[in-house]
Scaffold this active site. Structure first.
Site, PDB file in Angstrom:
ATOM      1  N   ASN A  81      22.139  31.989  14.870  1.00 56.97           N
ATOM      2  CA  ASN A  81      22.524  31.920  13.648  1.00 56.97           C
ATOM      3  C   ASN A  81      21.982  30.620  12.770  1.00 56.97           C
ATOM      4  OD1 ASN A  81      24.721  32.468  11.399  1.00 56.97           O
ATOM      5  ND2 ASN A  81      25.402  30.521  12.178  1.00 56.97           N
ATOM      6  N   SER A 133      17.721  38.118   7.810  1.00 56.23           N
ATOM      7  CA  SER A 133      18.181  38.269   6.396  1.00 56.23           C
ATOM      8  C   SER A 133      17.380  39.295   5.544  1.00 56.23           C
ATOM      9  CB  SER A 133      17.546  36.866   5.682  1.00 56.23           C
ATOM     10  OG  SER A 133      17.687  36.897   4.319  1.00 56.23           O
ATOM     11  N   TYR A 169      10.723  31.199   4.718  1.00 55.37           N
ATOM     12  CA  TYR A 169      11.997  31.783   5.086  1.00 55.37           C
ATOM     13  C   TYR A 169      12.035  33.255   5.329  1.00 55.37           C
ATOM     14  CZ  TYR A 169      17.215  32.649   4.901  1.00 55.37           C
ATOM     15  OH  TYR A 169      18.389  33.130   5.172  1.00 55.37           O
ATOM     16  N   ALA A 203       9.038  34.727   6.183  1.00 52.65           N
ATOM     17  CA  ALA A 203       8.047  34.768   7.367  1.00 52.65           C
ATOM     18  C   ALA A 203       9.068  34.620   8.490  1.00 52.65           C
ATOM     19  CB  ALA A 203       6.985  33.874   7.219  1.00 52.65           C
ATOM     20  N   LYS A 237      12.319  35.020   8.990  1.00 52.76           N
ATOM     21  CA  LYS A 237      13.252  36.188   9.048  1.00 52.76           C
ATOM     22  C   LYS A 237      12.439  37.464   9.646  1.00 52.76           C
ATOM     23  CE  LYS A 237      17.021  33.569   8.487  1.00 52.76           C
ATOM     24  NZ  LYS A 237      17.857  33.274   9.502  1.00 52.76           N
TER      25      LYS A 237
HETATM   26  N1  LIG Z   1      24.477  33.035   3.397  1.00 53.94           N
HETATM   27  C1  LIG Z   1      23.729  33.698   3.076  1.00 53.94           C
HETATM   28  O1  LIG Z   1      23.574  34.215   1.690  1.00 53.94           O
HETATM   29  C2  LIG Z   1      22.772  34.368   4.139  1.00 53.94           C
HETATM   30  C3  LIG Z   1      21.996  35.440   3.760  1.00 53.94           C
HETATM   31  C4  LIG Z   1      21.057  35.690   4.906  1.00 53.94           C
HETATM   32  C5  LIG Z   1      21.065  35.391   6.238  1.00 53.94           C
HETATM   33  N2  LIG Z   1      21.711  34.020   6.372  1.00 53.94           N
HETATM   34  C6  LIG Z   1      21.547  33.487   7.552  1.00 53.94           C
HETATM   35  O2  LIG Z   1      22.489  33.292   8.019  1.00 53.94           O
HETATM   36  C7  LIG Z   1      22.589  32.186   8.929  1.00 53.94           C
HETATM   37  C8  LIG Z   1      23.766  31.259   8.579  1.00 53.94           C
HETATM   38  O3  LIG Z   1      23.847  30.939   7.298  1.00 53.94           O
HETATM   39  P1  LIG Z   1      24.986  30.212   6.643  1.00 53.94           P
HETATM   40  O4  LIG Z   1      25.187  30.877   5.026  1.00 53.94           O
HETATM   41  O5  LIG Z   1      26.119  30.123   7.449  1.00 53.94           O
HETATM   42  O6  LIG Z   1      24.340  28.632   6.295  1.00 53.94           O
HETATM   43  P2  LIG Z   1      24.954  27.410   6.401  1.00 53.94           P
HETATM   44  O7  LIG Z   1      24.082  26.444   5.797  1.00 53.94           O
HETATM   45  O8  LIG Z   1      26.481  27.527   6.028  1.00 53.94           O
HETATM   46  O9  LIG Z   1      25.123  27.175   8.241  1.00 53.94           O
HETATM   47  C9  LIG Z   1      24.168  26.797   8.624  1.00 53.94           C
HETATM   48  C10 LIG Z   1      24.084  25.839  10.054  1.00 53.94           C
HETATM   49  O10 LIG Z   1      23.112  25.573  10.828  1.00 53.94           O
HETATM   50  C11 LIG Z   1      23.142  24.166  10.999  1.00 53.94           C
HETATM   51  N3  LIG Z   1      21.666  23.744  11.387  1.00 53.94           N
HETATM   52  C12 LIG Z   1      20.658  23.616  10.690  1.00 53.94           C
HETATM   53  N4  LIG Z   1      19.754  23.012  11.180  1.00 53.94           N
HETATM   54  C13 LIG Z   1      20.116  23.050  12.477  1.00 53.94           C
HETATM   55  C14 LIG Z   1      19.512  22.550  13.853  1.00 53.94           C
HETATM   56  N5  LIG Z   1      18.097  22.073  13.760  1.00 53.94           N
HETATM   57  N6  LIG Z   1      20.154  22.552  14.975  1.00 53.94           N
HETATM   58  C15 LIG Z   1      21.377  22.949  15.188  1.00 53.94           C
HETATM   59  N7  LIG Z   1      22.087  23.489  13.733  1.00 53.94           N
HETATM   60  C16 LIG Z   1      21.271  23.433  12.677  1.00 53.94           C
HETATM   61  C17 LIG Z   1      23.626  23.581   9.750  1.00 53.94           C
HETATM   62  O11 LIG Z   1      24.040  22.204  10.140  1.00 53.94           O
HETATM   63  C18 LIG Z   1      24.714  24.434   9.543  1.00 53.94           C
HETATM   64  O12 LIG Z   1      25.966  24.009   9.796  1.00 53.94           O
HETATM   65  C19 LIG Z   1      21.419  31.402   8.531  1.00 53.94           C
HETATM   66  O13 LIG Z   1      20.451  31.750   9.652  1.00 53.94           O
HETATM   67  C20 LIG Z   1      21.094  32.061   7.437  1.00 53.94           C
HETATM   68  O14 LIG Z   1      19.589  32.190   7.321  1.00 53.94           O
HETATM   69  C21 LIG Z   1      22.540  33.518   5.493  1.00 53.94           C
END
Ligand SMILES: NC(=O)c1ccc[n+]([C@@H]2O[C@H](COP(=O)([O-])OP(=O)(O)OC[C@H]3O[C@@H](n4cnc5c(N)ncnc54)[C@H](O)[C@@H]3O)[C@@H](O)[C@H]2O)c1
Length: 253
Positions: free
Chosen positions: A87, A151, A163, A165, A167
């Site tokens: 995630n 995503s 991003y 690429a 995803k």
């Molecule tokens: N929120 C959205 O709109 C959305 C949409 C599509 C996909 N996503 C995907 O869902 C996932 C979660 O997103 P979110 O919105 O909860 O984001 P978020 O920023 O709230 O959470 C992401 C977490 O990943 C952690 N992280 C970052 N780099 C890290 C590393 N090297 N090692 C360990 N942890 C690390 C961060 O500290 C953070 O707590 C992501 O992969 C994101 O790309 C989110």
């Protein structure tokens, strides 16, 4: 898989979606090892959840050694894992190129550092975690599930060369791993959320966010619990593998 039997490693667990996944898994009787690079937020989550089935590990999942340490921690705290939720993710949005205002000439937009950072955490890290997870599952006689959080950007969003690429790559590897790992009793699924209301959006300019919401047929941002419903389905449906569940309010239609 029945949720009370789940022993899940959730990466990026201190973030918006990750913390919701942890909370809902625990409510359904699962054990969870929450992994994040942000130790302060992990500790906050631990204090809030107050469960003996909830464990935390601070780790940077883009590093091979750290990934190994996560799985060793899972062995100690919950006798190993049978679910991996890939995630964790970051954004470093930038146009590929831009025009210099004074000279009118073209110049680089996105830097190689911005490209590398996003590929490393959003694509290489899930590969490292999946490889470690699957190698430890083989011979255990147990069923396992990997869920990759992709995503809707996998279809190609402006300013997101890195991003999109990553995803898209993660969605492709969902198919590869589903085919390779079925014989080891491991299913692999992915979720492609649209725009969900979490802190990851903090870095997205408001005008760009408004433009995105305007393209969503359902006319709003998604909620974290709506993405959890996708995760729950993938875990519970034993005939599901190799596919991406799109939870995006119709933005990709
Ligand atoms: N929120 C959205 O709109 C959305 C949409 C599509 C996909 N996503 C995907 O869902 C996932 C979660 O997103 P979110 O919105 O909860 O984001 P978020 O920023 O709230 O959470 C992401 C977490 O990943 C952690 N992280 C970052 N780099 C890290 C590393 N090297 N090692 C360990 N942890 C690390 C961060 O500290 C953070 O707590 C992501 O992969 C994101 O790309 C989110």
């Amino acid at each position: 898989m029945l949720l009370p039997n789940v022993r899940a490693i959730v990466t990026g667990a201190a973030g918006g979606l990750g913390s919701t996944f942890c909370r809902r898994l625990l409510e359904n009787g699962a054990s969870v090892l929450a992994v994040d690079v942000n130790s302060a937020r992990l500790e906050q989550l631990k204090e809030g959840l107050k469960s003996s089935k909830f464990h935390v590990q601070t780790a940077d999942i883009s590093k091979e050694d750290s990934v190994r340490s996560i799985f060793e921690a899972a062995e100690k705290s919950m006798a190993g894992s049978n679910v991996l939720v890939n995630n964790a993710g970051i954004l470093r949005d930038k146009a590929l190129v831009k025009r210099d205002k004074s000279s009118g000439k073209g110049m680089h937009g996105m830097s190689k550092e911005e490209w590398d950072a996003v590929i490393s955490i959003n694509l290489t890290a899930p590969f490292l975690c999946a490889r470690e997870f699957a190698s430890r599952m083989i011979g255990s006689g147990q069923e396992g599930v990997i869920v990759n959080i992709s995503s809707s950007a996998r279809n190609g969003y402006v300013f997101q060369s890195n991003y999109s690429a990553a995803k898209a790559g993660l969605a492709a590897d969902t198919v590869v791993w589903a085919k390779e790992l079925a014989k080891h009793n491991i299913r692999v699924g992915a979720i492609a959320p649209g725009v969900v209301h979490t802190q990851i959006l903090d870095s997205v300019p408001k005008n760009l966010l408004d433009e995105l919401i305007a393209k969503v047929p359902l006319g709003r941002l998604g909620q974290e619990d709506e993405v959890w419903q996708g995760l729950k389905f993938i875990l519970e449906c034993n005939y599901f593998t190799g596919r991406v569940v799109e939870i995006d309010g119709g933005i990709t239609l």
